[in-house]
Design an enzyme around this catalytic site. Structure first.
Site, PDB file in Angstrom:
ATOM      1  N   ARG A  55       8.404  -1.694   5.168  1.00  0.00           N
ATOM      2  CA  ARG A  55       9.817  -1.300   5.177  1.00  0.00           C
ATOM      3  C   ARG A  55      10.430  -1.619   3.824  1.00  0.00           C
ATOM      4  O   ARG A  55       9.794  -2.237   2.972  1.00  0.00           O
ATOM      5  CB  ARG A  55      10.602  -1.929   6.339  1.00  0.00           C
ATOM      6  CG  ARG A  55      10.218  -3.294   6.800  1.00  0.00           C
ATOM      7  CD  ARG A  55      10.469  -4.407   5.825  1.00  0.00           C
ATOM      8  NE  ARG A  55      11.822  -4.412   5.329  1.00  0.00           N
ATOM      9  CZ  ARG A  55      12.208  -4.896   4.171  1.00  0.00           C
ATOM     10  NH1 ARG A  55      11.319  -5.466   3.347  1.00  0.00           N
ATOM     11  NH2 ARG A  55      13.463  -4.861   3.776  1.00  0.00           N
ATOM     12  N   GLY A  56      11.713  -1.200   3.654  1.00  0.00           N
ATOM     13  CA  GLY A  56      12.347  -1.282   2.350  1.00  0.00           C
ATOM     14  C   GLY A  56      12.128   0.071   1.684  1.00  0.00           C
ATOM     15  O   GLY A  56      10.992   0.572   1.640  1.00  0.00           O
ATOM     16  N   ARG A  98      11.554   7.659   9.819  1.00  0.00           N
ATOM     17  CA  ARG A  98      12.845   6.968   9.673  1.00  0.00           C
ATOM     18  C   ARG A  98      13.780   7.874   8.862  1.00  0.00           C
ATOM     19  O   ARG A  98      13.342   8.489   7.882  1.00  0.00           O
ATOM     20  CB  ARG A  98      12.681   5.620   8.940  1.00  0.00           C
ATOM     21  CG  ARG A  98      11.967   4.566   9.760  1.00  0.00           C
ATOM     22  CD  ARG A  98      12.045   3.192   9.102  1.00  0.00           C
ATOM     23  NE  ARG A  98      13.332   2.541   9.339  1.00  0.00           N
ATOM     24  CZ  ARG A  98      13.697   1.403   8.744  1.00  0.00           C
ATOM     25  NH1 ARG A  98      12.900   0.818   7.866  1.00  0.00           N
ATOM     26  NH2 ARG A  98      14.867   0.845   9.010  1.00  0.00           N
ATOM     27  N   ASP A 255      19.323   1.996   0.486  1.00  0.00           N
ATOM     28  CA  ASP A 255      18.410   2.990   1.069  1.00  0.00           C
ATOM     29  C   ASP A 255      18.721   4.407   0.615  1.00  0.00           C
ATOM     30  O   ASP A 255      17.852   5.274   0.608  1.00  0.00           O
ATOM     31  CB  ASP A 255      18.466   2.919   2.595  1.00  0.00           C
ATOM     32  CG  ASP A 255      17.722   1.680   3.070  1.00  0.00           C
ATOM     33  OD1 ASP A 255      18.329   0.588   3.053  1.00  0.00           O
ATOM     34  OD2 ASP A 255      16.533   1.799   3.389  1.00  0.00           O
ATOM     35  N   ASN A 265      22.991   0.762   3.021  1.00  0.00           N
ATOM     36  CA  ASN A 265      22.016  -0.327   2.990  1.00  0.00           C
ATOM     37  C   ASN A 265      22.055  -1.001   4.352  1.00  0.00           C
ATOM     38  O   ASN A 265      22.841  -0.636   5.238  1.00  0.00           O
ATOM     39  CB  ASN A 265      22.342  -1.314   1.859  1.00  0.00           C
ATOM     40  CG  ASN A 265      21.232  -2.316   1.629  1.00  0.00           C
ATOM     41  OD1 ASN A 265      20.055  -1.954   1.580  1.00  0.00           O
ATOM     42  ND2 ASN A 265      21.561  -3.592   1.507  1.00  0.00           N
TER      43      ASN A 265
HETATM   44  O1  MRU Z   1      15.359  -1.631   7.798  1.00  0.00           O
HETATM   45  P1  MRU Z   1      14.798  -2.042   6.475  1.00  0.00           P
HETATM   46  O2  MRU Z   1      14.209  -3.401   6.479  1.00  0.00           O
HETATM   47  O3  MRU Z   1      13.839  -1.007   5.928  1.00  0.00           O
HETATM   48  O4  MRU Z   1      16.055  -2.078   5.498  1.00  0.00           O
HETATM   49  C1  MRU Z   1      15.836  -2.405   4.171  1.00  0.00           C
HETATM   50  C2  MRU Z   1      17.059  -2.435   3.349  1.00  0.00           C
HETATM   51  O5  MRU Z   1      18.150  -2.170   3.807  1.00  0.00           O
HETATM   52  C3  MRU Z   1      16.841  -2.696   1.890  1.00  0.00           C
HETATM   53  O6  MRU Z   1      17.922  -3.401   1.355  1.00  0.00           O
HETATM   54  C4  MRU Z   1      16.698  -1.357   1.162  1.00  0.00           C
HETATM   55  O7  MRU Z   1      15.708  -0.575   1.747  1.00  0.00           O
HETATM   56  C5  MRU Z   1      16.405  -1.537  -0.268  1.00  0.00           C
HETATM   57  S1  MRU Z   1      14.798  -2.169  -0.581  1.00  0.00           S
HETATM   58  C6  MRU Z   1      14.613  -2.326  -2.259  1.00  0.00           C
END
Ligand code: MRU
EC number: 5.3.1.23
Length: 366
Positions: A55-56, A98, A255, A265
């Site tokens: 994730r991220g 996603r 995101d 985000n």
């Molecule tokens: O649901 P996630 O864990 O994928 O959410 C991640 C975030 O909101 C991060 O801050 C974003 O993806 C940036 S990662 C460099």
């Protein structure tokens, strides 16, 4: 273990040696268990993205790029049109995992462009080119986040006063676990270490980030193991910390950034930005240009993922924490209005409002 060794230890996504599977660290098991798993089928890759094993935003992009290269390498079609049809169906399937992080779609589109540009070459050459492109996406991510870190580091340098630590707040995990190496929001801290700062020159306050605890499980894990002074707090403690004067600057990841600078985000980010505005604390969004989506005019058009109620009622201990059957509101992300953002740091520079003009001047295209 030094920081470089730590990065190697928790590498998010890579291909295994014989190019038969994606090798990822299962982030749902962190911080207690460091376990790498192989993903060989399209269902396994889709599921790993959906269930946040990887994730991220940037890491999702890298996983999708390697994922489609891997799955394409297993396509048996011998002619271009049948190969291309199968490729497109895999691409659509992975894209459905996603909805919010635009890096997923950006990476898949970039991989498809390779296929289109290589028309006329043999299927085996196309398969090789797809792996090369995924390698490039991964390598570029390292360079890009290093560059974001350099720019963020110059902000830290300006804030530094002799003999005092700089208080930094971050929300969710935009760290090495969300990218190929430096993270985005964490890149300024990691670059500071590379440039000789000590871990106690900075004090990073990590929001735990309910409901999934990425701040607690992932960000505090990686910063703490990197030797940076780290404090974990519940999300609803951000206000008291800001009021106390302990926070000099806030860095968050992202995101998807819309053309007007609105930034989606992890849920709760917009609340942090509103508090920061009230307490007069600079609030920076750190994002590679692959996260800037010029085709989305404002945050209102960014699709916000809604996730399962059990993340709120049961995670992570598998003990019920709320009455059976209660209605749950569980959006995974929110949008921070562009006018709450002090600046957006991409690999191309630090930009300020009006963001649409700034993106144009900075040559941010995707
Ligand atoms: O649901 P996630 O864990 O994928 O959410 C991640 C975030 O909101 C991060 O801050 C974003 O993806 C940036 S990662 C460099």
């Amino acid at each position: 273990m030094d920081v470089e060794q730590f990065f190697e230890h928790v590498i998010t996504v890579r291909m295994n040696d014989d190019l038969t599977a994606l090798d990822i660290i299962d982030q749902t098991l962190l911080p207690t268990t460091i376990k790498r798993i192989d993903l060989g089928t399209k269902e396994e890759i889709w599921d790993a993205i959906k269930k946040l094993r990887v994730r991220g935003a940037p890491a999702i992009g890298v996983a999708a790029a390697y994922g489609i290269a891997l799955l394409a390498s297993k396509i048996e079609a011998k002619d271009y049109d049948s190969f291309s049809a199968e490729f497109t169906s895999i691409k659509d399937y992975l894209a459905s995992s996603r909805p919010t992080a635009v890096n997923l779609f950006w990476a898949l589109d970039r991989m498809q462009r390779v296929l289109v540009n290589k028309k006329g070459e043999t299927i085996s050459q196309i398969k090789k080119a797809l792996f090369h492109e995924a390698d490039r996406i991964r390598a570029e991510d390292v360079e890009i986040s290093r560059r974001i870190g350099e720019i963020g580091f110059s902000i830290l340098e300006n804030l530094k006063k002799e003999g005092t630590e700089i208080g930094i707040m971050t929300h969710c995990n935009a760290g090495t676990l969300a990218t190929a190496k430096y993270g985005t929001a964490t890149a300024p801290m990691y670059v500071a270490l590379e440039k000789g700062w000590r871990g106690d020159d900075m004090h990073v306050y990590c929001d735990e980030t309910r409901p999934l605890l990425q701040g607690a499980r992932l960000t505090s894990f990686e910063l703490f193991n990197s030797g940076i002074t780290t404090t974990l707090q519940c999300d609803n403690m951000a206000s008291i910390l800001m009021k106390s004067g302990k926070i000099d600057v806030i860095f968050v990841g992202c995101d998807r950034v819309a053309r007007n600078g609105d930034a989606a985000n992890k849920i709760g980010t917009s609340g942090v930005a509103i508090l920061a505005r009230y307490y007069g604390i600079p609030f920076y969004v750190c994002a590679p240009t692959s996260t800037v989506d010029l085709a989305t005019p404002t945050g209102d058009q960014i699709p916000i993922e809604m996730r399962e109620p059990d993340e709120v009622t049961e995670m992570w201990y598998r003990e019920r924490m709320a009455p059976e059957g209660v209605d749950v509101f569980n959006p995974a992300f929110d949008v921070t209005d562009h006018d709450l953002i002090t600046g957006i740091i991409t690999e191309k520079g630090l930009v300020h409002a009006p963001y649409d003009k700034a993106f144009e001047q900075n040559n941010v295209k995707n």
